[in-house]
Each structure stands twice: as C-alpha cells, then as structure tokens.
Design an enzyme around this catalytic site. Structure first.
Site, mmCIF file in Angstrom:
data_model
loop_
_atom_site.group_PDB
_atom_site.id
_atom_site.type_symbol
_atom_site.label_atom_id
_atom_site.label_comp_id
_atom_site.label_asym_id
_atom_site.label_seq_id
_atom_site.Cartn_x
_atom_site.Cartn_y
_atom_site.Cartn_z
ATOM 1 N N GLU A 206 5.374 11.150 12.473
ATOM 2 C CA GLU A 206 6.286 11.270 11.339
ATOM 3 C C GLU A 206 6.209 12.651 10.694
ATOM 4 O OE1 GLU A 206 6.339 7.158 9.140
ATOM 5 O OE2 GLU A 206 4.455 7.338 10.235
ATOM 6 N N ASN B 250 2.437 13.749 1.775
ATOM 7 C CA ASN B 250 2.746 12.328 1.628
ATOM 8 C C ASN B 250 1.917 11.830 0.450
ATOM 9 O OD1 ASN B 250 3.087 9.584 1.787
ATOM 10 N ND2 ASN B 250 2.529 9.395 3.943
ATOM 11 N N HIS C 156 9.850 2.689 7.261
ATOM 12 C CA HIS C 156 9.344 3.265 8.524
ATOM 13 C C HIS C 156 10.452 3.991 9.292
ATOM 14 C CE1 HIS C 156 6.048 -0.076 8.586
ATOM 15 N NE2 HIS C 156 5.563 1.039 8.055
ATOM 16 N N ARG D 248 0.082 -8.044 3.917
ATOM 17 C CA ARG D 248 1.363 -8.547 3.408
ATOM 18 C C ARG D 248 1.805 -9.772 4.195
ATOM 19 N NH1 ARG D 248 4.161 -2.842 4.005
ATOM 20 N NH2 ARG D 248 2.717 -1.610 2.767
ATOM 21 N N ARG E 218 7.311 13.342 2.202
ATOM 22 C CA ARG E 218 7.731 11.989 2.592
ATOM 23 C C ARG E 218 7.973 11.191 1.316
ATOM 24 N NH1 ARG E 218 4.297 6.804 3.443
ATOM 25 N NH2 ARG E 218 5.859 5.394 4.292
#
Length: 397
Positions: free
Chosen positions: A385, A10, A179, A240, A90
């Site tokens: 994941e 990743n 996601h 965020r 990823r």
C-alpha cells in the site's frame, strides 16, 4: 538514489507508521513506527539498512508532532531529506467526496476532518498527521490517498443498504468499503502476472489480516466489497465480528448493556479472539489448534468458511473470473488457512497445488490453485500500500 522518494505517513489515534518509498521501484529506504501515543511509554522505532533503532518520545502534549519532528531529523541524519519530493498520507475515509488521490490544501483538510463522523478513530488521527507534516515540511506538496476511493465505482445496487433512503440522504449511510489501496494494488499486479490488461481483468481479491475484506473487481474496477459503512462489516477478523444480525445489538441493550459495551465487544473482543477465547492472532490460532484447543479449531473453521462463502457470492457481479487473489498478513503467509478456504471452494472446481501453496509465502508471489471448471487461477500477491501512496503522489506532481 532516486530523487522521486515519498515520505508515506499512516497516522493512527495512538500510533504513526512511516516509510520513505522509492516511487519508481517501491523499495522502502527506511520504515518505522511510533506507538503508545498519549502514554508515558510512547516510543518511535525505525529500520534502515537492516539495522533497527528505538527512542522514547517525551513531548508531554503532542506525540504526533514530536514523532514527525523526529522523522524530519532522521531524514537529515540518513541523508534522505533532499531526495523527498512529496509527503503521502493514508486516510481511511473519503466518503463520497474523494474518488481518487488528491493534493492537500486547507479545503481538503477541512473536508477530511468533516468526515470524522464516518471514521471517528481514524480521520481525526489522519488530520493530526497531516497538520504535523505540513508544519514540519511546509514547502513539500502533501497528498491524501483514501482507503475508500477505489470502491467509489460500486454500482448503487451494491452500496445501497435496505433501509430508509432518507438515512442515506441525511447521514450518508451506505456501503463504502475499505482496504481499497490494497485491493487496487494486488489486482494490478495480478493482471501483470497473467499478462492481461487490467481493463479486461476480473478478480476476487481477498485481503486477510487483522482486518479482512473481499472485493469483486470487474474490468479493473471495484463493483462490490465486504466492509460496509464501517470496517466492522463483512468477514470475521482478528477482534471484529464481521456480519451480524443487528437484532443482537437490541437484545444485548435490553439486557442492560450500554452501546459502548456492545461496540467495544464487537470491535475488540470478537472475531478470532472471541470465538477461540485464546488470541486474535492467526498464528496463535494455528498453534493452539495443533495443541488440540477446540476453541481455536472452531475459530479456524468459522473464519475459513465465511471467507469461502464471500468468495462464492462475489462471482455474482462478475461476467467471468480470471483469478482469486490472496493478500494481507494472513493471506500471504497462512498456508493452512488458504488450503482450507480452497477445500471449501471444491464445488467450483478449485484444486490446490500444494507445492505452489507452500512456495508462495513470506513475500513470494505465485499460483497456488486452479479451477478448470471456471478457467480461473488462485494467486498470492504480497500487497504494498505504501508503494501505491508514493506512486500516486508522484503522479499528481
């Protein structure tokens, strides 16, 4: 030891996470992180058999390549090299081009780089990781697993923005969602927990971490999700803002703010950090609340209220609801946050099982509430994941 291990990578703009995953059991045989790329203090660390190790990365120009070279060497040292059958990457943005995991060739890599306009921080970094891994492991097949792919089943009414259709046709401006790998994984695990075929299962999955999103899943497919054209939309997050009146952007620019200042604030100085004025970390918010900090209390209330609002609205695209599923660092561990979200869902008949809620933490799955009114449960399912990336890579072999 399985000979179906996958090296999962990743790659971020200034970091690189990696793990060797047994594609059958999901076990991480080794996991690590390279960080501070581009800076003198760049390092790589890893965990193997419970022991942690850390080294400096000293290559002056290409920390991504140096990190992967060190990982390759590490695989030799740990006698894992011969067990690795593929490398899984990823990739954040697949646009409309990629609806599932793909084997990487030159054309796929070029397309990932072409999608960099949609994910300028993530896709170029992902491509760097791919190039470095292809150089290091030229004989191993490499696969790309996209954050956006699971959401490509959304109907047009869910992904279309209420703006000129020319903007969609010319620039691809629409809801993509992110996601996806996490929402995919926990929905499948929840179906097993409920002993129900995924093709007949309806869920609202709630991934709460530093980044956060909600997904409505009908008969196993994503039909709506809270993140949008970018990961800035939807829920309030660590730094965020989530959903915001776009007129605020024009207002601030008229006050002399540059576009860079505006989006730096919305991406890195908002959310938990902005509202509380203390921290972007949920644990820090809860600790500050206990100390009587009003900003932290307000951040907690805004966050839990907004999550509950999204959950309520995501019942609209579903014909029935089998379960609400919490996952992600906050969703899996933050007892008080889950409890407050359930309180906000009281009108829908959800009653917390306090003992169940306390037990389903720190890697433990379980049921934490139920609504007799809706015939739906609330579950906690730890996400994995890396396992999805490993499993889908091996399946494509």
């Amino acid at each position: 030891m399985s000979n179906k291990n996958v090296l999962v990578i990743n790659s971020g703009s200034s970091s690189l996470k990696f793990a060797v995953i047994d594609s059958e059991s999901g076990e991480a045989l080794v996991s690590g992180l390279g960080e501070c790329f581009g800076l003198p203090e760049a390092t790589i660390e890893w965990k193997f058999n419970g022991e942690k190790s850390k080294e400096a990365i000293t290559a002056p120009d290409n920390h991504h390549q140096e990190a992967i070279n060190r990982i390759v060497k590490l695989m030799d040292e740990l006698s894992l090299k011969e067990t690795i059958v593929a490398v899984g990457h990823r990739i954040v943005h697949g646009g409309e081009k990629f609806t599932s995991t793909v084997r990487i060739d030159d054309a796929v890599l070029t397309e990932i780089e072409n999608l960099s306009d949609l994910a300028p921080l993530h896709n170029p970094a992902g491509a760097k990781g791919i190039r470095a891994a292809m150089t290091a492991y030229p004989s191993l097949p490499q696969f790309a697993v996209f954050d956006t792919a699971f959401h490509q089943t959304m109907p047009q009414k869910a992904f279309t923005g209420a703006i000129s259709h020319e903007l969609y046709k010319e620039y691809g401006i629409r809801r993509y969602g992110f996601h996806g790998t996490s929402h995919y994984y926990v929905s499948r695990e929840a179906a097993k927990m409920l002993d129900k075929p995924i093709e007949e299962s309806n869920f609202i999955t709630v991934h709460l971490g530093n980044g956060a999103s909600v997904c409505a899943i009908s008969n196993g497919e994503s039909v709506d999700t809270s993140m949008g054209f970018t990961p800035l939309a939807g829920l309030m997050m660590g730094t965020r803002s989530g959903d915001l009146d776009p007129g605020i952007i024009e207002f601030l620019m008229k006050k002399g703010w540059t576009p860079e200042q505006v989006f730096e604030t919305l991406n890195k100085k908002s959310g938990f950090l902005g509202v509380s004025g203390v921290t972007s970390d949920a644990r820090g918010i809860l600790e500050a609340m206990d100390d009587g900090h009003e900003g932290a209390k307000l951040a907690f209330e805004v966050f839990t209220y907004r999550v509950a609002k999204y959950i309520g609205s995501y019942m609209i695209p579903l014909s029935s609801l089998d379960a609400i599923i919490f996952t992600g660092g906050i969703g899996e561990n933050a007892l008080d946050i889950r409890s407050e979200i359930l309180t906000n869902l009281g009108l829908l008949g959800f009653v917390e099982d306090r003992a169940g809620n306390e037990a389903a933490r720190f890697g433990a799955a379980g049921q934490i509430a139920e609504s007799k009114l809706l015939g739906a449960k609330v579950l906690v399912v730890p996400t994995n994941e890396e396992f999805v990336i490993a499993k889908q890579s091996v399946e494509l072999l």
